[in-house]
Design an enzyme around this catalytic site. Structure first.
Site, short mmCIF file in Angstrom:
data_model
loop_
_atom_site.label_atom_id
_atom_site.label_comp_id
_atom_site.label_asym_id
_atom_site.label_seq_id
_atom_site.Cartn_x
_atom_site.Cartn_y
_atom_site.Cartn_z
N GLU A 86 0.81 -1.23 0.00
CA GLU A 86 0.00 0.00 0.00
C GLU A 86 0.84 1.28 0.00
O GLU A 86 0.41 2.31 -0.50
CB GLU A 86 -0.96 0.00 1.19
CG GLU A 86 -2.10 -1.01 1.07
CD GLU A 86 -1.75 -2.38 1.63
OE1 GLU A 86 -0.57 -2.64 1.90
OE2 GLU A 86 -2.67 -3.21 1.80
N MET A 144 24.42 8.81 2.14
CA MET A 144 24.21 10.08 2.83
C MET A 144 24.49 9.93 4.33
O MET A 144 25.03 10.83 4.97
CB MET A 144 22.79 10.58 2.59
CG MET A 144 22.57 12.01 3.02
SD MET A 144 23.75 13.15 2.28
CE MET A 144 22.78 13.82 0.93
C1 LIG Z 1 12.46 5.56 5.02
C2 LIG Z 1 13.74 6.23 5.38
N1 LIG Z 1 14.55 5.69 6.31
C3 LIG Z 1 15.73 6.29 6.62
C4 LIG Z 1 16.11 7.45 6.00
C5 LIG Z 1 17.43 8.11 6.36
N2 LIG Z 1 18.34 8.14 5.19
C6 LIG Z 1 18.48 9.23 4.41
S1 LIG Z 1 19.50 8.97 3.14
C7 LIG Z 1 19.82 7.39 3.61
C8 LIG Z 1 20.74 6.52 2.82
C9 LIG Z 1 20.21 6.18 1.49
O1 LIG Z 1 21.01 5.19 0.92
P1 LIG Z 1 20.96 4.87 -0.60
O2 LIG Z 1 19.57 4.68 -1.04
O3 LIG Z 1 21.91 3.78 -0.91
O4 LIG Z 1 21.44 6.23 -1.27
P2 LIG Z 1 22.90 6.92 -1.28
O5 LIG Z 1 22.88 7.96 -0.21
O6 LIG Z 1 23.90 5.87 -1.02
O7 LIG Z 1 22.99 7.51 -2.63
C10 LIG Z 1 19.13 7.09 4.78
C11 LIG Z 1 19.19 5.81 5.49
C12 LIG Z 1 15.23 7.98 5.04
N3 LIG Z 1 15.49 9.12 4.40
N4 LIG Z 1 14.07 7.35 4.72
#
Ligand SMILES: Cc1ncc(C[n+]2csc(CCOP(=O)(O)OP(=O)(O)O)c2C)c(N)n1
Ligand SMILES: [Mg+2]
Lengths: 577, 161
Positions: free
Chosen positions: A50, A474
């Protein structure tokens, strides 16, 4: 003719012009599904979760401008949708969510699959309703669409107990219009304020236009272009506003804020007149409020009065639709004599010369920035790009220049990982003739992977570009900067083979490990017009997003890639930003 | 600064939770909140006492106005107004309370509405300060129970909300 509540509901949706519903069935909505089954005007997209339904409806709404419609069952159905509803709410996206509820006599009895949907969603919707009687169905649907799409748009939840969908009544005329004494969104801006703003604008020496999501949602792109060109002012856009003004235009100085360009942030800092257009001075934009735009006067245009003077006190508040306010300002300033701002422009061009988005390539690794630049090239900058949340989102926003509104689809306010893929599916359904690309990360994509299955079922060919850095990048970046490189839980071990995964869902997968294979892979992916293609690009795991406003910093304290070292600071300090 | 805010809202189930939810969600404080139906049964009127500086008050008023079911919001404190708080107090005077209760009732123009061999129940209305002053005249040990409605108010003169 007598109809049951479910049939009346579907009739109302047709009257509202609904063509697509994203949903998932369950006990409380079985009558509604039954009514859906015996008609052909509305196509139902059966998602796999959903949350995916809500994000897909959201992506559909963002690209088309029409409200997205979601249908979920009671209990876990609606709770699963909450993240998607909150995402839409934060970004002011018009959406109507219909949730089933246990039969009225059971409400409050902890019945099977009962949750207080109205209570749970209250703080993350524009409004919500619990229908108590079949006679309220039509009027509630009318109100819901009216509220969702007017003023500052947002999601509206309609909770319908099962007995209401079963009961029967005579079909009544669907109301053409609706008047609500308690809801009259202001649309016409005050003339006096327009005149005051025009005067300030005409006399400013170092003006800057700061445009946000309100220019996109308010369909004010045309007026924004005319206004900006009439004045010849520099324009910076927020993450939510990208594309309302063409990113490739000379007057555009890029995105502002935490990861904005040097020229945009420096110009904000030194400006004497900031014209905020459908933007809300979010903390990612302002950084440290005490050091924000020290010498500026603020003109703030917003449809939602509560945004004005919330974070930054406006000198000239203007409540109204971005489109109409800009029209009025254009009219007022058409023949005005403006101050010569060529010195201001030469200052801005000096800042531009810093080339804050420059990055160093390294042999043997693919830089994520390069992937976005190449994607831009291969799609000629014309794709609809959705993104997830993280570093890849920032790189997509920085390196893909959007020349049209509604092409850049991302979760700005809530920052919801998992948004990108279902949003891309919704976008493709809304715009079947457009190339839709989802820029994601290996972390985010795994939050909504199951929608790959929906995408096969409904043949929504989307290109997925996975910037696979094997990190929650990030998070890793912040740990590097603010936690002395203690990388707690930001490493993604045991990743799936994304190519095989895509294939097992019936799609095409391409792995890219060397830069020389990147362009051919992207070209190939885009050539596959009727297939979803998953391009898994192995990128530099250590790359960081620059520029960046550091701890407690002002817009003029930006750190630049390869030129400034980020010294480890306490994150509590950073929170001030 | 203390503000008395009047809110006219559609008399729907859940209206109260929308308002109280807004206050807790946004960290606005509520000193008191009263609510009841108005002369028009389709409308309720709430009176909320809150504290905050001008910017907080501005946000409170704007956020209340943003609620779909809110018809009108008005800051009573910014205009000539009448405010009343009603209190019922049950007391059992101790030795320290060396005053004549009848006299006290006259001074504060309140009413004794119930008496037992040990207790008096007094009804008093007025501004919050007056009610507090009334309570202050007693030895705290003699006050058994207090029930207050919280402030309600209306503007003076011909002006309507
Ligand atoms: C649902 C959710 N959980 C946790 C976060 C915190 N968060 C922000 S960016 C990130 C990392 C994202 O990793 P990835 O998708 O591999 O992207 P990258 O930064 O490596 O490009 C996290 C855990 C979030 N934004 N959304
Ligand atoms: Mg990653």
């Amino acid at each position: 003719m007598k109809l049951n509540g479910a049939e009346i509901l579907i009739n109302c949706l047709k009257k509202e012009g609904v063509k697509h519903i994203f949903g998932y069935p369950g006990g409380a909505v079985l009558h509604i599904y039954d009514a859906l089954d015996s008609q052909e005007d509305i196509t139902h997209i059966l998602v796999r979760h959903e949350q995916g339904a809500a994000h897909a409806a959201d992506g559909y709404a963002r690209t088309s401008g029409k409200p997205g419609v979601v249908l979920v069952t009671s209990g876990p159905g609606i709770t699963n949708a909450v993240t998607g509803i909150a995402t839409a709410n934060m970004d002011s996206i018009p959406m109507v969510v219909i949730s089933g509820q246990v039969p009225s006599p059971l409400i409050g009895n902890d019945a099977f699959q009962e949750v207080d949907a109205v209570g749970i969603t209250r703080s993350c919707v524009k409004h919500n309703f619990l229908i108590k009687d079949i006679s309220e169905v039509a009027i509630t649907v009318k109100k819901a669409f009216h509220i969702a799409t007017t003023g500052r748009p947002g999601p509206v939840v309609i909770d319908i107990p099962k007995d209401v969908t079963i009961n029967q009544m005579e079909l009544e005329e669907y109301p053409e219009t609706i008047k609500m004494r308690s809801y009259k969104p202001t649309t016409k801006a005050s003339n006096r304020q327009i005149k005051k703003a025009a005067e300030l604008i005409a006399n400013s020496q170092r003006p800057i236009l700061y445009s946000g999501g309100g220019s996109v949602i308010g369909n004010a792109s045309k007026e924004l272009r005319e206004f900006t060109r009439l004045l010849g002012f520099p324009i910076t856009q927020t993450l939510m506003g990208l594309g309302a003004y063409p990113g490739t235009d000379q007057l555009s100085i890029g995105m502002l804020g935490m990861h904005g360009t040097y020229e945009a942030n420096m110009a904000m800092h030194d400006s004497d007149c900031v014209v905020a257009i459908g933007a809300r001075f979010d903390d990612r934009i302002t950084g440290n409020l005490e050091k924000f735009c020290p010498s500026a006067k603020f003109i703030h245009i917003d449809i939602d009065p509560s945004q004005i003077s919330k974070n930054v006190v406006a000198d000239i508040p203007i409540v109204g639709q971005t489109k109409q306010v800009l029209q009025a300002l254009i009219e007022e300033l058409k023949d005005a004599k403006l101050v010569d701002i060529s010195k201001w422009w030469s200052q801005i061009n000096t800042w531009r010369g810093v080339d804050s988005l420059a990055y160093k390539k390294k042999s043997g690794v693919i830089k994520p920035q390069t992937v976005i630049e190449m994607l831009y090239e291969v799609t000629k900058g014309e794709a609809i790009v959705t993104s997830d949340v993280g570093q890849h989102q920032m790189w997509a926003a920085q390196y893909y220049l959007f020349d049209e509104p509604r092409r850049w689809i991302n979760s700005g306010g809530l920052g919801t990982m998992g948004f990108g893929l279902p949003a891309a599916m919704g976008a493709k359904i809304a715009m079947p003739d457009r190339d839709v690309v989802c820029v994601t990360g290996e972390g985010s994509i795994q939050m909504m992977l199951q929608e790959l299955s929906t995408m096969l079922q409904y043949n929504t060919p989307v290109k997925i570009v996975n910037l696979n850095n094997r990190y929650l990048g990030m998070v890793r970046q912040w740990q590097e900067f603010f936690y002395e490189k203690r990388y707690a839980m930001s490493y993604m071990d045991a990743l799936p083979d994304f190519v095989k995964l895509a294939e097992s869902y019936g799609h095409l997968g391409i792995l890219v490990e060397n830069e020389k294979d990147l362009k051919p892979a992207l070209i190939e992916a885009l050539k596959q017009k009727d297939r979803t293609v998953f391009v898994d690009v192995i990128t530099d795991p250590n790359e960081n997003v620059f520029p960046m406003i550091p701890a407690g910093g002002a817009h003029c304290d930006m750190l630049l890639s390869g030129r400034d070292e980020m010294v480890s600071k306490d994150e509590t300090d950073f929170n001030a930003v | 600064m203390r503000h008395i805010i009047s809110v006219v809202i559609e008399n729907e189930t859940g209206a109260l939770s929308r308002v109280s939810g807004l206050f807790s969600q946004r960290g606005f404080n509520i000193e008191s909140l009263t609510v009841a139906q108005t002369n028009d049964p389709s409308l309720s009127r709430m009176t909320i006492v809150s504290t905050g500086n001008d910017r907080v008050l501005e946000q409170i008023v704007k956020q209340l106005n943003k609620l779909i079911e809110v018809v009108k919001v008005s800051d009573l404190t910014s205009q000539d107004h009448i405010e009343r708080d009603l209190m019922l107090v049950k007391i059992c005077p101790t030795k320290k309370d060396n005053f004549d209760l009848k006299q006290l009732v006259d001074v504060f123009s309140c009413k004794i509405v119930d008496v037992t061999d040990k207790t008096y129940t007094i009804e008093i209305s007025g501004k919050t300060k007056k009610l507090n002053a009334f309570l202050d005249t007693f030895d705290p040990a003699s006050i058994l129970e207090v029930s207050r409605t919280g402030v309600t108010g209306i503007s003076r003169g011909k002006k309507l909300i």
